[in-house]
Structures are given as structure tokens and as C-alpha cells.
Design an enzyme around this catalytic site. Structure first.
Site, PDB file in Angstrom:
ATOM      1  N   SER A 154      -0.602  23.723  11.908  1.00 12.90           N
ATOM      2  CA  SER A 154      -0.219  23.685  10.502  1.00 12.90           C
ATOM      3  C   SER A 154      -0.130  22.219  10.082  1.00 12.90           C
ATOM      4  O   SER A 154      -1.019  21.427  10.380  1.00 12.90           O
ATOM      5  CB  SER A 154       1.100  24.453  10.324  1.00 12.90           C
ATOM      6  OG  SER A 154       1.458  24.519   8.977  1.00 12.90           O
ATOM      7  N   TYR A 169      -3.270  21.317  -0.540  1.00 13.35           N
ATOM      8  CA  TYR A 169      -3.360  21.330   0.931  1.00 13.35           C
ATOM      9  C   TYR A 169      -2.039  21.820   1.519  1.00 13.35           C
ATOM     10  O   TYR A 169      -2.021  22.684   2.410  1.00 13.35           O
ATOM     11  CB  TYR A 169      -3.698  19.928   1.426  1.00 13.35           C
ATOM     12  CG  TYR A 169      -3.649  19.738   2.930  1.00 13.35           C
ATOM     13  CD1 TYR A 169      -4.697  20.161   3.743  1.00 13.35           C
ATOM     14  CD2 TYR A 169      -2.562  19.103   3.537  1.00 13.35           C
ATOM     15  CE1 TYR A 169      -4.658  19.964   5.127  1.00 13.35           C
ATOM     16  CE2 TYR A 169      -2.513  18.901   4.918  1.00 13.35           C
ATOM     17  CZ  TYR A 169      -3.560  19.329   5.704  1.00 13.35           C
ATOM     18  OH  TYR A 169      -3.517  19.138   7.068  1.00 13.35           O
ATOM     19  N   LYS A 173      -1.116  24.957   4.082  1.00  8.93           N
ATOM     20  CA  LYS A 173      -0.465  24.789   5.387  1.00  8.93           C
ATOM     21  C   LYS A 173       0.881  25.518   5.438  1.00  8.93           C
ATOM     22  O   LYS A 173       1.291  26.005   6.492  1.00  8.93           O
ATOM     23  CB  LYS A 173      -0.316  23.302   5.711  1.00  8.93           C
ATOM     24  CG  LYS A 173      -1.654  22.633   6.032  1.00  8.93           C
ATOM     25  CD  LYS A 173      -2.323  23.273   7.254  1.00  8.93           C
ATOM     26  CE  LYS A 173      -3.520  22.504   7.751  1.00  8.93           C
ATOM     27  NZ  LYS A 173      -4.080  23.046   9.006  1.00  8.93           N
TER      28      LYS A 173
HETATM   29  N1  NAP Z   1      -4.863  14.190  11.344  1.00  8.37           N
HETATM   30  C1  NAP Z   1      -3.757  14.409  10.699  1.00  8.37           C
HETATM   31  O1  NAP Z   1      -3.091  13.467  10.244  1.00  8.37           O
HETATM   32  C2  NAP Z   1      -3.261  15.827  10.506  1.00  8.37           C
HETATM   33  C3  NAP Z   1      -1.949  16.022  10.049  1.00  8.37           C
HETATM   34  C4  NAP Z   1      -1.463  17.319   9.897  1.00  8.37           C
HETATM   35  C5  NAP Z   1      -2.290  18.397  10.186  1.00  8.37           C
HETATM   36  N2  NAP Z   1      -3.573  18.182  10.617  1.00  8.37           N
HETATM   37  C6  NAP Z   1      -4.387  19.364  10.910  1.00  8.37           C
HETATM   38  O2  NAP Z   1      -4.925  19.235  12.214  1.00  8.37           O
HETATM   39  C7  NAP Z   1      -6.155  19.963  12.288  1.00  8.37           C
HETATM   40  C8  NAP Z   1      -7.222  19.052  12.891  1.00  8.37           C
HETATM   41  O3  NAP Z   1      -7.460  17.974  12.011  1.00  8.37           O
HETATM   42  P1  NAP Z   1      -8.051  16.566  12.472  1.00  8.37           P
HETATM   43  O4  NAP Z   1      -7.132  15.531  12.020  1.00  8.37           O
HETATM   44  O5  NAP Z   1      -8.440  16.635  13.892  1.00  8.37           O
HETATM   45  O6  NAP Z   1      -9.322  16.477  11.528  1.00  8.37           O
HETATM   46  P2  NAP Z   1     -10.877  16.614  11.824  1.00  8.37           P
HETATM   47  O7  NAP Z   1     -11.288  15.612  12.853  1.00  8.37           O
HETATM   48  O8  NAP Z   1     -11.549  16.596  10.494  1.00  8.37           O
HETATM   49  O9  NAP Z   1     -11.014  18.037  12.491  1.00  8.37           O
HETATM   50  C9  NAP Z   1     -11.174  19.232  11.793  1.00  8.37           C
HETATM   51  C10 NAP Z   1     -12.079  20.110  12.614  1.00  8.37           C
HETATM   52  O10 NAP Z   1     -12.176  21.392  12.002  1.00  8.37           O
HETATM   53  C11 NAP Z   1     -13.515  21.816  12.049  1.00  8.37           C
HETATM   54  N3  NAP Z   1     -13.764  22.744  10.947  1.00  8.37           N
HETATM   55  C12 NAP Z   1     -13.627  22.510   9.624  1.00  8.37           C
HETATM   56  N4  NAP Z   1     -13.982  23.595   8.919  1.00  8.37           N
HETATM   57  C13 NAP Z   1     -14.345  24.537   9.819  1.00  8.37           C
HETATM   58  C14 NAP Z   1     -14.816  25.867   9.710  1.00  8.37           C
HETATM   59  N5  NAP Z   1     -15.001  26.467   8.521  1.00  8.37           N
HETATM   60  N6  NAP Z   1     -15.093  26.551  10.840  1.00  8.37           N
HETATM   61  C15 NAP Z   1     -14.924  25.968  12.061  1.00  8.37           C
HETATM   62  N7  NAP Z   1     -14.485  24.721  12.228  1.00  8.37           N
HETATM   63  C16 NAP Z   1     -14.215  24.007  11.107  1.00  8.37           C
HETATM   64  C17 NAP Z   1     -14.343  20.539  11.929  1.00  8.37           C
HETATM   65  O11 NAP Z   1     -15.622  20.682  12.521  1.00  8.37           O
HETATM   66  P3  NAP Z   1     -16.936  21.100  11.691  1.00  8.37           P
HETATM   67  O12 NAP Z   1     -16.864  20.404  10.366  1.00  8.37           O
HETATM   68  O13 NAP Z   1     -18.041  20.629  12.562  1.00  8.37           O
HETATM   69  O14 NAP Z   1     -16.884  22.582  11.580  1.00  8.37           O
HETATM   70  C18 NAP Z   1     -13.501  19.547  12.705  1.00  8.37           C
HETATM   71  O15 NAP Z   1     -13.893  19.495  14.063  1.00  8.37           O
HETATM   72  C19 NAP Z   1      -6.454  20.434  10.868  1.00  8.37           C
HETATM   73  O16 NAP Z   1      -6.050  21.773  10.729  1.00  8.37           O
HETATM   74  C20 NAP Z   1      -5.592  19.528  10.018  1.00  8.37           C
HETATM   75  O17 NAP Z   1      -5.284  20.115   8.779  1.00  8.37           O
HETATM   76  C21 NAP Z   1      -4.074  16.930  10.790  1.00  8.37           C
END
Ligand code: NAP
Length: 264
Positions: A154, A169, A173
Site C-alpha cells: 500500500s 493516488y 492506496k
Molecule cells: N517508491 C516509493 O516511494 C513508494 C512509496 C509508497 C508506496 N510505493 C508502492 O510500491 C510499489 C512499487 O513501487 P516502486 O517504487 O517500486 O515503483 P516502480 O519501480 O515504478 O515499480 C512499479 C512496478 O509495477 C509494475 N506495474 C505497473 N503497472 C502494472 C500492471 N498493470 N501490471 C503488472 N505490473 C505493473 C511496473 O512494471 P511494468 O510497467 O513493466 O508493468 C513496475 O515494475 C507500488 O505499488 C507503489 O505504489 C512506492
């Protein structure tokens, strides 16, 4: 060697022989989580839409001596999720752990200016994607004698904190946090344990503002986070592995915030 040093050098094998699925495993947090599961003995199934990045993660795991396969799947499509779970079971015999990590961020403007298309994209992937994944995973896990553990990714935004420019967003979440709690109560009787991890700004490209460099983010975090920095991907992965492991056998429906005190 001190006893602390010898204890930390013992390889951990909490997931030996288990199958762990990580959606969004081709980048960022998902890649770190997939690597962490493989390092503790899991057979890892990495899913996402982009074959190339998934294969890069598989390569990193194999180079480290682990086992992983890449399966392309869009989490907003139920048929692709059903096929993904089927592929995991066919390849490794069971689905013991699932991390629903795939997600997207469309942010930067107040709610009145949020384009409808961005809202619908976030709803499709962040909310419907987690709901459909939970359905496919629970259907499989409840047929297994050992059940399973699911961790939804989340965010501190939504259920725990609001930040101007991220309201849409955050709403998606908050829905993930609510889905986690409700599904956890409904399916613990099926032997499926469901929890969430809610990261704050973490060390991936998602936490960079438009046009921002890593150095600029480091400066911004010094004043905008009580801890003064982003969380590392390893810190978030460690929380996910705890919630997926037997060490948390009595933890059900929790939503663990990892954000350096931002929502405290
Ligand atoms: N980084 C932060 O600061 C942060 C903070 C709070 C929460 N989060 C959460 O953590 C999770 C991972 O984020 P991240 O920071 O690692 O960002 P990220 O590098 O952009 O990773 C997101 C991943 O989700 C995949 N994805 C997106 N849409 C998809 C779909 N329809 N089907 C299958 N895969 C899909 C993307 O791959 P493809 O585009 O190749 O499908 C990508 O590998 C997310 O849920 C994000 O909201 C991140």
C-alpha cells in the site's frame, strides 16, 4: 568472531522450498523484494508487463545462485492473473507467498486538476489489480494444505497521511489498506494470512518528483522527512519478508508503515 557477527553470517532460509510471487518485480521495490526472497531460498515468480525488466531481475537472482522465472501479466486483467498463478503452480508446485506490489503513481496536481484518465489508470492498477490478484491467489492458496501468506504493498499516503498533489493516488492506496484488512478477516479461516506494508518515500524512481535528480531528492528529504532520508528498498523488503514468514504467524490484517516517521 563475536556471536552477533557469527549469527548474522548464517544464511537465512525462511523460504526454502516455497514459491513466492512478486508483481511489479521488474523494478524498484518489487525487484528488491524478489531478490530478498530468492536469497532466503524461495523459488520466485516475477510478474509485470515488461518482459525485458522481468528478465533482468531473473538474471540478478540466477547470478546470485537463486531460482526465478518471469511471467508477463497485467494485474488489471483477471485472466492474466489466473494464468500467472497457474504458471507459478505448474512450474514450482504451489503458491505459498504472494506480494501484490505492482502500482502506479499519477500525481502533482490538486484533485480538481487530476485528469480522469490518470484516476482511472490508478484505480485499475492499484485497486482493481490488487483485488483481482487477491482473488486469484486466495483461490489457489486455500486448496493447499499449508495455505499461504499475502502481502499487499500500500502506501503511507491514503490511510495514514495526506500530501497535497497526491489525493487520487492516496485514495487508491487507502483502498488497498482497506482491502487488506477486510480480506484478512474473511480468509484467515481458509489458511491464508493477509497483511500490508505501507512504505513512505523509498529509494526508487517513484519517489522522484518530475525532473528531480537523486541529489535534489536527498536534499528535499533532509527537511521533509523526520528521518531525513528515504527508506532503502532493503528496509521495505525486510518488512515484507517478515510478514510473509512463519515468524509473523499470528499477524493478520496488519498494515505496517515504513516511512521514517512521516505519518507518526
Ligand atoms: N517508491 C516509493 O516511494 C513508494 C512509496 C509508497 C508506496 N510505493 C508502492 O510500491 C510499489 C512499487 O513501487 P516502486 O517504487 O517500486 O515503483 P516502480 O519501480 O515504478 O515499480 C512499479 C512496478 O509495477 C509494475 N506495474 C505497473 N503497472 C502494472 C500492471 N498493470 N501490471 C503488472 N505490473 C505493473 C511496473 O512494471 P511494468 O510497467 O513493466 O508493468 C513496475 O515494475 C507500488 O505499488 C507503489 O505504489 C512506492
Amino acid at each position: 568472531m563475536s556471536s552477533a557477527a557469527s549469527a548474522s553470517s548464517v544464511p537465512r532460509t525462511r523460504f526454502a522450498g516455497r514459491t513466492a510471487l512478486v508483481t511489479g518485480g521488474g523494478s524498484g521495490l518489487g525487484r528488491a523484494i524478489a531478490l530478498a526472497f530468492a536469497a532466503e531460498g524461495a523459488n520466485v515468480v516475477i510478474a509485470g508487463r515488461t518482459e525485458g525488466t522481468l528478465k533482468e531481475t531473473v538474471g540478478l537472482i540466477e547470478d546470485a545462485g537463486g531460482t526465478a522465472v518471469a511471467v508477463t501479466a497485467d494485474v488489471s486483467r483477471s485472466a492474466e492473473l489466473a494464468a500467472l498463478v497457474e504458471a507459478a503452480v505448474e512450474r514450482f508446485g504451489s503458491l505459498d507467498v504472494a506480494v501484490n506490489n505492482a502500482g502506479v503513481l499519477r500525481a502533482g496536481q490538486p484533485l480538481a486538476e487530476l485528469p480522469e484518465e490518470d484516476w482511472r489508470t490508478m484505480l485499475d492498477i492499484n485497486v482493481t489489480g490488487v483485488l483481482l490478484a487477491l482473488q486469484a491467489e486466495v483461490k489457489q492458496m486455500r486448496t493447499q494444505p499449508g495455505g499461504g501468506a499475502i502481502v499487499n504493498i500500500s502506501s503511507n499516503l491514503g490511510a495514514h497521511l495526506s500530501l497535497p498533489g497526491t489525493t487520487g493516488y492516496g485514495a487508491t492506496k487507502a483502498a488497498v489498506s482497506a482491502l487488506t484488512k477486510g480480506a484478512a478477516a474473511e480468509h484467515m479461516g481458509d489458511g491464508v494470512r493477509i497483511n500490508a506494508v505501507s512504505p513512505g518515500s523509498s529509494d526508487t524512481s517513484m519517489s522522484l518528483r518530475q525532473g528531480e535528480s537523486l541529489a535534489q531528492r536527498t536534499e528535499r528529504m533532509k527537511t521533509s522527512s523526520p528521518l531525513g532520508r528515504v527508506s532503502s528498498t532493503a528496509e521495505v523488503a525486510a518488512a515484507v519478508l517478515y510478514l510473509a514468514s512463519d515468524e509473523s504467524a499470528s499477524v493478520v490484517g496488519a498494515d505496517l508503515v515504513i516511512d521514517g516517521g512521516a505519518a507518526a
